[in-house]
Design a protein around this motif. Sequence first.
Motif, PDB file in Angstrom:
ATOM      1  N   ASN A  38     112.296  76.745  24.487  1.00 39.96           N
ATOM      2  CA  ASN A  38     113.657  76.744  23.737  1.00 39.96           C
ATOM      3  C   ASN A  38     114.965  77.322  24.358  1.00 39.96           C
ATOM      4  O   ASN A  38     115.940  76.993  23.796  1.00 39.96           O
ATOM      5  N   ASP A  39     114.643  78.067  25.185  1.00 34.68           N
ATOM      6  CA  ASP A  39     115.972  78.559  26.133  1.00 34.68           C
ATOM      7  C   ASP A  39     116.784  77.489  26.406  1.00 34.68           C
ATOM      8  O   ASP A  39     117.825  77.611  26.475  1.00 34.68           O
ATOM      9  N   VAL A  40     116.122  76.266  27.036  1.00 34.30           N
ATOM     10  CA  VAL A  40     116.704  75.284  27.595  1.00 34.30           C
ATOM     11  C   VAL A  40     117.443  74.405  26.645  1.00 34.30           C
ATOM     12  O   VAL A  40     118.628  74.053  26.618  1.00 34.30           O
ATOM     13  N   GLY A  41     116.743  74.273  25.329  1.00 34.28           N
ATOM     14  CA  GLY A  41     117.472  73.538  24.299  1.00 34.28           C
ATOM     15  C   GLY A  41     118.687  74.434  23.709  1.00 34.28           C
ATOM     16  O   GLY A  41     119.560  73.621  23.572  1.00 34.28           O
ATOM     17  N   GLY A  42     118.304  75.708  23.647  1.00 28.83           N
ATOM     18  CA  GLY A  42     119.510  76.394  23.318  1.00 28.83           C
ATOM     19  C   GLY A  42     120.825  76.340  24.189  1.00 28.83           C
ATOM     20  O   GLY A  42     121.852  76.363  23.875  1.00 28.83           O
ATOM     21  N   ALA A  43     120.342  76.227  25.596  1.00 30.81           N
ATOM     22  CA  ALA A  43     121.639  76.115  26.605  1.00 30.81           C
ATOM     23  C   ALA A  43     122.225  74.883  26.372  1.00 30.81           C
ATOM     24  O   ALA A  43     123.716  74.738  26.440  1.00 30.81           O
ATOM     25  N   VAL A  44     121.432  73.725  26.097  1.00 29.50           N
ATOM     26  CA  VAL A  44     122.154  72.451  25.720  1.00 29.50           C
ATOM     27  C   VAL A  44     123.098  72.280  24.621  1.00 29.50           C
ATOM     28  O   VAL A  44     124.176  71.991  24.508  1.00 29.50           O
ATOM     29  N   GLU A  45     122.511  72.905  23.448  1.00 29.10           N
ATOM     30  CA  GLU A  45     123.268  73.138  22.163  1.00 29.10           C
ATOM     31  C   GLU A  45     124.814  73.980  22.406  1.00 29.10           C
ATOM     32  O   GLU A  45     125.789  73.648  22.212  1.00 29.10           O
ATOM     33  N   ASP A  46     124.632  75.120  23.152  1.00 31.99           N
ATOM     34  CA  ASP A  46     125.782  76.083  23.405  1.00 31.99           C
ATOM     35  C   ASP A  46     126.754  75.249  24.113  1.00 31.99           C
ATOM     36  O   ASP A  46     127.868  75.328  23.801  1.00 31.99           O
ATOM     37  N   GLU A  47     126.449  74.459  25.049  1.00 25.30           N
ATOM     38  CA  GLU A  47     127.389  73.853  25.978  1.00 25.30           C
ATOM     39  C   GLU A  47     127.958  72.621  25.076  1.00 25.30           C
ATOM     40  O   GLU A  47     129.318  72.447  25.311  1.00 25.30           O
ATOM     41  N   ILE A  48     127.260  71.965  24.140  1.00 26.36           N
ATOM     42  CA  ILE A  48     127.874  71.048  23.308  1.00 26.36           C
ATOM     43  C   ILE A  48     128.866  71.695  22.635  1.00 26.36           C
ATOM     44  O   ILE A  48     130.105  71.239  22.075  1.00 26.36           O
ATOM     45  N   GLU A  49     128.670  72.759  21.961  1.00 28.08           N
ATOM     46  CA  GLU A  49     129.426  73.443  20.862  1.00 28.08           C
ATOM     47  C   GLU A  49     130.727  74.156  21.629  1.00 28.08           C
ATOM     48  O   GLU A  49     131.563  73.856  21.014  1.00 28.08           O
ATOM     49  N   ARG A  50     130.630  74.244  22.911  1.00 28.95           N
ATOM     50  CA  ARG A  50     131.941  74.617  23.743  1.00 28.95           C
ATOM     51  C   ARG A  50     132.843  73.446  23.808  1.00 28.95           C
ATOM     52  O   ARG A  50     133.806  73.673  24.142  1.00 28.95           O
ATOM     53  N   HIS A  51     132.206  72.130  23.535  1.00 32.16           N
ATOM     54  CA  HIS A  51     133.214  70.942  23.636  1.00 32.16           C
ATOM     55  C   HIS A  51     134.130  70.640  22.185  1.00 32.16           C
ATOM     56  O   HIS A  51     134.482  69.654  22.333  1.00 32.16           O
ATOM     57  N   LEU A  52     133.361  71.220  21.310  1.00 36.05           N
ATOM     58  CA  LEU A  52     133.860  70.789  19.995  1.00 36.05           C
ATOM     59  C   LEU A  52     135.363  70.962  19.547  1.00 36.05           C
ATOM     60  O   LEU A  52     135.977  70.273  18.861  1.00 36.05           O
ATOM     61  N   ASP A  53     136.268  71.934  20.317  1.00 31.76           N
ATOM     62  CA  ASP A  53     137.608  71.995  20.087  1.00 31.76           C
ATOM     63  C   ASP A  53     138.305  70.737  20.394  1.00 31.76           C
ATOM     64  O   ASP A  53     139.322  70.579  19.963  1.00 31.76           O
ATOM     65  N   ALA A  54     137.615  69.890  21.509  1.00 31.79           N
ATOM     66  CA  ALA A  54     138.326  68.634  21.690  1.00 31.79           C
ATOM     67  C   ALA A  54     138.026  67.499  20.816  1.00 31.79           C
ATOM     68  O   ALA A  54     138.766  66.451  20.637  1.00 31.79           O
ATOM     69  N   GLY A  55     137.207  67.509  19.967  1.00 31.02           N
ATOM     70  CA  GLY A  55     136.821  66.701  18.962  1.00 31.02           C
ATOM     71  C   GLY A  55     135.387  66.668  18.622  1.00 31.02           C
ATOM     72  O   GLY A  55     134.793  67.409  19.247  1.00 31.02           O
ATOM     73  N   PRO A  56     135.104  65.994  17.480  1.00 33.23           N
ATOM     74  CA  PRO A  56     133.625  66.061  17.029  1.00 33.23           C
ATOM     75  C   PRO A  56     132.746  65.535  17.782  1.00 33.23           C
ATOM     76  O   PRO A  56     132.880  64.588  18.635  1.00 33.23           O
ATOM     77  N   LEU A  57     131.655  65.861  17.847  1.00 34.72           N
ATOM     78  CA  LEU A  57     130.262  65.408  18.728  1.00 34.72           C
ATOM     79  C   LEU A  57     129.006  65.266  17.734  1.00 34.72           C
ATOM     80  O   LEU A  57     128.728  66.180  16.942  1.00 34.72           O
ATOM     81  N   GLY A  58     128.386  64.260  17.823  1.00 25.28           N
ATOM     82  CA  GLY A  58     127.358  64.136  17.034  1.00 25.28           C
ATOM     83  C   GLY A  58     125.947  64.225  17.896  1.00 25.28           C
ATOM     84  O   GLY A  58     125.807  63.433  18.867  1.00 25.28           O
ATOM     85  N   ASN A  59     125.327  65.437  18.010  1.00 26.56           N
ATOM     86  CA  ASN A  59     124.045  65.573  18.636  1.00 26.56           C
ATOM     87  C   ASN A  59     122.699  65.203  17.929  1.00 26.56           C
ATOM     88  O   ASN A  59     122.298  65.715  17.088  1.00 26.56           O
ATOM     89  N   LEU A  60     122.180  64.136  18.563  1.00 24.01           N
ATOM     90  CA  LEU A  60     121.207  63.268  17.746  1.00 24.01           C
ATOM     91  C   LEU A  60     119.976  64.223  17.780  1.00 24.01           C
ATOM     92  O   LEU A  60     119.399  64.905  18.659  1.00 24.01           O
ATOM     93  N   GLU A  61     119.207  64.449  16.586  1.00 25.62           N
ATOM     94  CA  GLU A  61     118.258  65.352  16.392  1.00 25.62           C
ATOM     95  C   GLU A  61     116.830  64.520  16.446  1.00 25.62           C
ATOM     96  O   GLU A  61     115.945  65.305  16.844  1.00 25.62           O
ATOM     97  N   GLY A  62     116.822  63.329  16.288  1.00 27.97           N
ATOM     98  CA  GLY A  62     115.629  62.556  15.980  1.00 27.97           C
ATOM     99  C   GLY A  62     114.907  62.337  17.497  1.00 27.97           C
ATOM    100  O   GLY A  62     114.178  61.482  17.893  1.00 27.97           O
ATOM    101  N   TYR A  63     116.005  62.429  18.732  1.00 28.19           N
ATOM    102  CA  TYR A  63     115.751  61.925  19.946  1.00 28.19           C
ATOM    103  C   TYR A  63     115.639  63.122  20.946  1.00 28.19           C
ATOM    104  O   TYR A  63     116.489  64.002  20.949  1.00 28.19           O
ATOM    105  N   THR A  64     114.928  63.233  21.763  1.00 30.31           N
ATOM    106  CA  THR A  64     114.664  64.370  22.574  1.00 30.31           C
ATOM    107  C   THR A  64     114.272  64.086  24.107  1.00 30.31           C
ATOM    108  O   THR A  64     113.977  62.757  24.332  1.00 30.31           O
ATOM    109  N   GLY A  65     114.188  65.187  25.054  1.00 32.52           N
ATOM    110  CA  GLY A  65     113.775  64.824  26.216  1.00 32.52           C
ATOM    111  C   GLY A  65     112.169  65.069  26.378  1.00 32.52           C
ATOM    112  O   GLY A  65     111.728  65.248  25.145  1.00 32.52           O
ATOM    113  N   HIS A  66     111.604  65.159  27.555  1.00 36.29           N
ATOM    114  CA  HIS A  66     110.133  65.110  27.576  1.00 36.29           C
ATOM    115  C   HIS A  66     109.536  65.556  28.882  1.00 36.29           C
ATOM    116  O   HIS A  66     110.452  65.830  29.818  1.00 36.29           O
ATOM    117  N   GLY A  67     108.225  66.021  28.749  1.00 38.04           N
ATOM    118  CA  GLY A  67     107.839  66.102  30.110  1.00 38.04           C
ATOM    119  C   GLY A  67     107.607  64.854  30.563  1.00 38.04           C
ATOM    120  O   GLY A  67     107.544  63.629  30.072  1.00 38.04           O
TER     121      GLY A  67
END
Length: 280
Positions: A154-183
């Motif tokens: 979950n720390d990895v997912g948190g790092a991904v989310e935090d980085e996406i949020e850092r880019h929101l000042d430039a405009g909206p971004l939609g982070n797909l919740e129904g699709y993920t990475g995998h082993g």
Amino acid sequence: MRSIYKSPDELRLMVPAGLLTCQALDAVAEAIRPGISTLELDAIAERVIRDGGGEPNFQLVEDYRHTVCASVNDVVVHGIPDETPLRPGDIVSIDCGAQLNGWNGDSARTFIVPGEPQREDPERWLADAHRTSEAAQAAMWAGIAAVATARHLNDVGGAVEDEIERHLDAGPLGNLEGYTGHGIGRDMHEEPTVFNYRVRRRGPVVKAGLAICIEPMLTAGNPDVRTDPDQWSVRAVDGTPSAHWEHTVLRHRDGIWVSTAADGGAAGLAPLGVTPVPVP
């Protein structure tokens, strides 16, 4: 039940499959231009993989017969290659994988076709395409860097989310919740699920032997998507340009290695203060 953790020997065997996947995407990157079709890009990727002694692992997925997924413009993921010529300004995500000697690699890159888009507002389209791809790529690298120090997935997912949020000042971004990475390992898609955002549970322990694919998928608007009648192509409902970046990451006793990057991820990780270490 198969363990999600690989032995040192198994991780070592995964490296060539990742490199072959990288070489296929390198060939696609060299070929992308206005007028080429995604079906032609698919053939290029297949030739590289087969010439390298591998097999396109996407073709091992039930009811899918192509080497790549080619997602154009507002298609976020799972687009099917076809004969439509690419146009200047199109944003194209190519997802590709190779199986070699029974082990798998999986990676995706997003490209913007050179030239002026023939659109009502070409400057805005290009700006949205670039910022969405750049945010997805940066979020992927943030997640990869987190694998080096994370205690739980979950720390990895948190790092991904935090980085996406850092880019929101430039405009909206939609982070797909129904699709993920995998082993990944003997199969292209294995446990565990790798979320691109925080979830309640901590997830598996991140330790030596973990092999995962980190793959943020973003739209330039909201995260609402629908699946086309072809039952594969996942399209942004608001029609905004979309991007998908992915790498296969191996955590071993001495550090991490990005098997689907020719340099093991050195260039992408350097700004984040992480140095990849080859699998011993």
